[in-house]
Design a protein around this motif. Sequence first.
Motif, PDB file in Angstrom:
ATOM      1  N   GLU A  33       8.608  -4.478  -8.565  1.00 52.95           N
ATOM      2  CA  GLU A  33       9.726  -4.750  -7.556  1.00 52.95           C
ATOM      3  C   GLU A  33       9.076  -5.473  -6.211  1.00 52.95           C
ATOM      4  O   GLU A  33       9.778  -6.020  -5.601  1.00 52.95           O
ATOM      5  N   ASN A  34       7.922  -4.858  -5.844  1.00 56.27           N
ATOM      6  CA  ASN A  34       7.262  -5.305  -4.727  1.00 56.27           C
ATOM      7  C   ASN A  34       7.223  -6.972  -4.556  1.00 56.27           C
ATOM      8  O   ASN A  34       7.377  -7.644  -3.867  1.00 56.27           O
ATOM      9  N   HIS A  35       6.662  -7.489  -5.835  1.00 55.55           N
ATOM     10  CA  HIS A  35       6.537  -8.712  -6.486  1.00 55.55           C
ATOM     11  C   HIS A  35       5.403  -9.445  -5.358  1.00 55.55           C
ATOM     12  O   HIS A  35       5.357 -10.593  -4.930  1.00 55.55           O
ATOM     13  N   LEU A  36       4.501  -8.669  -5.129  1.00 52.78           N
ATOM     14  CA  LEU A  36       3.200  -9.245  -4.373  1.00 52.78           C
ATOM     15  C   LEU A  36       2.052  -9.242  -5.334  1.00 52.78           C
ATOM     16  O   LEU A  36       2.281  -8.698  -6.366  1.00 52.78           O
ATOM     17  N   ALA A  37       1.058 -10.069  -5.046  1.00 50.14           N
ATOM     18  CA  ALA A  37      -0.124 -10.289  -5.866  1.00 50.14           C
ATOM     19  C   ALA A  37      -0.590  -8.950  -6.615  1.00 50.14           C
ATOM     20  O   ALA A  37      -0.907  -8.511  -7.547  1.00 50.14           O
ATOM     21  N   GLU A  38      -0.798  -7.846  -5.319  1.00 52.34           N
ATOM     22  CA  GLU A  38      -1.157  -6.539  -5.950  1.00 52.34           C
ATOM     23  C   GLU A  38      -0.460  -5.592  -5.006  1.00 52.34           C
ATOM     24  O   GLU A  38      -0.240  -5.871  -3.618  1.00 52.34           O
ATOM     25  N   THR A  39      -0.207  -4.123  -5.357  1.00 55.28           N
ATOM     26  CA  THR A  39       0.063  -3.091  -4.913  1.00 55.28           C
ATOM     27  C   THR A  39      -0.783  -2.180  -4.991  1.00 55.28           C
ATOM     28  O   THR A  39      -1.206  -1.902  -6.135  1.00 55.28           O
ATOM     29  N   ALA A  40      -1.418  -1.381  -3.896  1.00 57.86           N
ATOM     30  CA  ALA A  40      -2.530  -0.407  -4.066  1.00 57.86           C
ATOM     31  C   ALA A  40      -2.043   0.885  -3.878  1.00 57.86           C
ATOM     32  O   ALA A  40      -1.020   1.108  -3.119  1.00 57.86           O
ATOM     33  N   PHE A  41      -2.295   1.856  -4.738  1.00 58.84           N
ATOM     34  CA  PHE A  41      -2.044   3.322  -4.605  1.00 58.84           C
ATOM     35  C   PHE A  41      -3.225   4.062  -4.439  1.00 58.84           C
ATOM     36  O   PHE A  41      -4.139   4.042  -5.000  1.00 58.84           O
TER      37      PHE A  41
ATOM     38  N   VAL B  56      -3.490  -7.369   9.081  1.00 57.49           N
ATOM     39  CA  VAL B  56      -2.330  -7.079   9.992  1.00 57.49           C
ATOM     40  C   VAL B  56      -1.334  -6.551   9.176  1.00 57.49           C
ATOM     41  O   VAL B  56      -0.828  -6.795   8.226  1.00 57.49           O
ATOM     42  N   THR B  57      -0.349  -5.296   9.890  1.00 57.69           N
ATOM     43  CA  THR B  57       0.823  -5.092   9.220  1.00 57.69           C
ATOM     44  C   THR B  57       1.970  -5.707   9.392  1.00 57.69           C
ATOM     45  O   THR B  57       2.371  -6.129  10.560  1.00 57.69           O
ATOM     46  N   TYR B  58       2.466  -6.117   8.256  1.00 59.61           N
ATOM     47  CA  TYR B  58       3.785  -6.823   8.516  1.00 59.61           C
ATOM     48  C   TYR B  58       5.129  -5.858   8.529  1.00 59.61           C
ATOM     49  O   TYR B  58       6.188  -6.164   9.321  1.00 59.61           O
ATOM     50  N   ALA B  59       5.005  -4.821   7.678  1.00 60.36           N
ATOM     51  CA  ALA B  59       6.251  -4.034   7.699  1.00 60.36           C
ATOM     52  C   ALA B  59       5.554  -2.359   7.250  1.00 60.36           C
ATOM     53  O   ALA B  59       4.455  -2.388   6.282  1.00 60.36           O
ATOM     54  N   ALA B  60       6.393  -1.554   7.453  1.00 60.51           N
ATOM     55  CA  ALA B  60       6.191  -0.067   7.325  1.00 60.51           C
ATOM     56  C   ALA B  60       7.605   0.587   7.116  1.00 60.51           C
ATOM     57  O   ALA B  60       8.464   0.395   7.793  1.00 60.51           O
ATOM     58  N   GLY B  61       7.581   1.428   5.933  1.00 61.11           N
ATOM     59  CA  GLY B  61       8.710   2.166   5.528  1.00 61.11           C
ATOM     60  C   GLY B  61       8.564   3.324   4.630  1.00 61.11           C
ATOM     61  O   GLY B  61       7.558   3.693   4.284  1.00 61.11           O
ATOM     62  N   GLU B  62       9.739   3.330   3.816  1.00 62.75           N
ATOM     63  CA  GLU B  62       9.795   4.075   2.573  1.00 62.75           C
ATOM     64  C   GLU B  62      10.357   3.491   1.467  1.00 62.75           C
ATOM     65  O   GLU B  62      11.079   2.564   1.637  1.00 62.75           O
ATOM     66  N   LEU B  63       9.780   4.002   0.322  1.00 60.44           N
ATOM     67  CA  LEU B  63      10.425   3.413  -1.189  1.00 60.44           C
ATOM     68  C   LEU B  63      11.225   4.612  -1.617  1.00 60.44           C
ATOM     69  O   LEU B  63      10.667   5.729  -1.547  1.00 60.44           O
TER      70      LEU B  63
ATOM     71  N   VAL C 264       0.780  -1.385  -0.126  1.00 58.59           N
ATOM     72  CA  VAL C 264      -0.035   0.008  -0.091  1.00 58.59           C
ATOM     73  C   VAL C 264       0.766   1.261  -0.072  1.00 58.59           C
ATOM     74  O   VAL C 264       1.722   1.362   0.865  1.00 58.59           O
ATOM     75  N   CYS C 265       0.748   2.185  -1.006  1.00 58.62           N
ATOM     76  CA  CYS C 265       1.313   3.454  -0.967  1.00 58.62           C
ATOM     77  C   CYS C 265       0.369   4.492  -0.919  1.00 58.62           C
ATOM     78  O   CYS C 265      -0.489   4.989  -1.928  1.00 58.62           O
ATOM     79  N   PRO C 266       0.372   5.289   0.231  1.00 58.42           N
ATOM     80  CA  PRO C 266      -0.639   6.382   0.171  1.00 58.42           C
ATOM     81  C   PRO C 266       0.099   7.618  -0.397  1.00 58.42           C
ATOM     82  O   PRO C 266       1.160   7.781  -0.216  1.00 58.42           O
ATOM     83  N   LEU C 267      -0.399   8.467  -1.422  1.00 60.48           N
ATOM     84  CA  LEU C 267       0.210   9.410  -2.088  1.00 60.48           C
ATOM     85  C   LEU C 267      -0.715  10.715  -2.001  1.00 60.48           C
ATOM     86  O   LEU C 267      -1.743  10.758  -1.816  1.00 60.48           O
ATOM     87  N   ASP C 268       0.213  11.781  -2.364  1.00 55.57           N
ATOM     88  CA  ASP C 268      -0.644  13.061  -2.626  1.00 55.57           C
ATOM     89  C   ASP C 268      -1.252  13.147  -4.217  1.00 55.57           C
ATOM     90  O   ASP C 268      -2.266  13.836  -4.324  1.00 55.57           O
ATOM     91  N   ALA C 269      -0.812  12.423  -5.033  1.00 52.89           N
ATOM     92  CA  ALA C 269      -1.133  12.410  -6.334  1.00 52.89           C
ATOM     93  C   ALA C 269      -0.643  11.003  -6.814  1.00 52.89           C
ATOM     94  O   ALA C 269       0.738  10.568  -6.613  1.00 52.89           O
ATOM     95  N   PHE C 270      -1.022  10.643  -7.929  1.00 55.36           N
ATOM     96  CA  PHE C 270      -0.706   9.503  -8.773  1.00 55.36           C
ATOM     97  C   PHE C 270       0.719   9.719  -9.507  1.00 55.36           C
ATOM     98  O   PHE C 270       0.628  10.697 -10.343  1.00 55.36           O
ATOM     99  N   PRO C 271       1.714   9.153  -9.312  1.00 55.57           N
ATOM    100  CA  PRO C 271       2.864   9.304 -10.427  1.00 55.57           C
ATOM    101  C   PRO C 271       2.478   8.559 -11.637  1.00 55.57           C
ATOM    102  O   PRO C 271       1.363   7.985 -11.938  1.00 55.57           O
ATOM    103  N   PRO C 272       3.265   8.529 -12.689  1.00 58.55           N
ATOM    104  CA  PRO C 272       2.979   8.097 -13.942  1.00 58.55           C
ATOM    105  C   PRO C 272       2.716   6.624 -13.774  1.00 58.55           C
ATOM    106  O   PRO C 272       3.260   5.853 -12.755  1.00 58.55           O
TER     107      PRO C 272
END
Length: 269
Positions: free
Chosen positions: A39-47, A255-262, A21-29
């Motif tokens: 890169e995350n290589h999970l089934a889905e990444t949500a923005f 449940v949260t497994y990890a939190a950080g920065e990309l 999950v990536c919370p953003l102010d605006a969608f990047p390209p």
Amino acid sequence: MRYFHVDAFAQTPFTGNPAGVCPLDAFPPAGLMQQIAAENHLAETAFIVPRPETTAEYDIRWFTPTVEIDLCGHATLAAAHVLFTHLGFAEKQVTFHSQSGPLRVAREADGRLTLDFPSRPPQELAAHPTGLADGLRATPLHVLAARDLLVVFSTEADVLALRTDYARIAALEYVGVIATAPGSHGIDFVSRFFAPRVGVPEDPVTGSAHSTLIPYWARKLGKTELRARQISPRGGDLWCRLREGGRVDISGYAVTYAAGELRVGAELL
């Protein structure tokens, strides 16, 4: 870019379905979001991006490692979990605007999160799609279709025993294949979900598949409240309801497994 790794439809880490999950102010390209998902290589990444002039509505987009998709349950559940748990979201319900219309997620008193999703009832096919039996390495009792193929087996053991040929499944003209059978011991139905066509060989727990499973089993069993279990190696439990007006409720924990920065260079944004 802030980033959260959440196990959805799970009460402990290493179970359920992991989502980014990536919370953003605006969608990047879109290309960058696709690279991040790969890169995350999970089934889905949500923005997710907040809508202006409201505190309870967000836009949401989902990417598998290879494509953007139109509906994803577990990553929506994960996004709501991040808002409620980590970002100070004070409302009892959040609305996500998506390619599949508005999707609401409510926080229940027991900690579960309930997805308000579209119902996608399947229609039985007169003939099995070419290559399906070879792809499943098994012959189902019934084959139906909505966005995904729904293949019905007699027993949970039949679904557990599937050893699919991913290349043959990917060649079918459907997003994925849902394999299902009656459950036992308080579970109304079980399922597995295969979507190699969109970069997900087997999805651990698939919320969007239950948009099709719920109306099928509600009609089959003559009940609108259902307990479900996805019997992938990680596994997950879901509480389901068929509602009037073409909607379904899909509930589960997260449940949260990890939190950080990309660390994505500013020149790419």
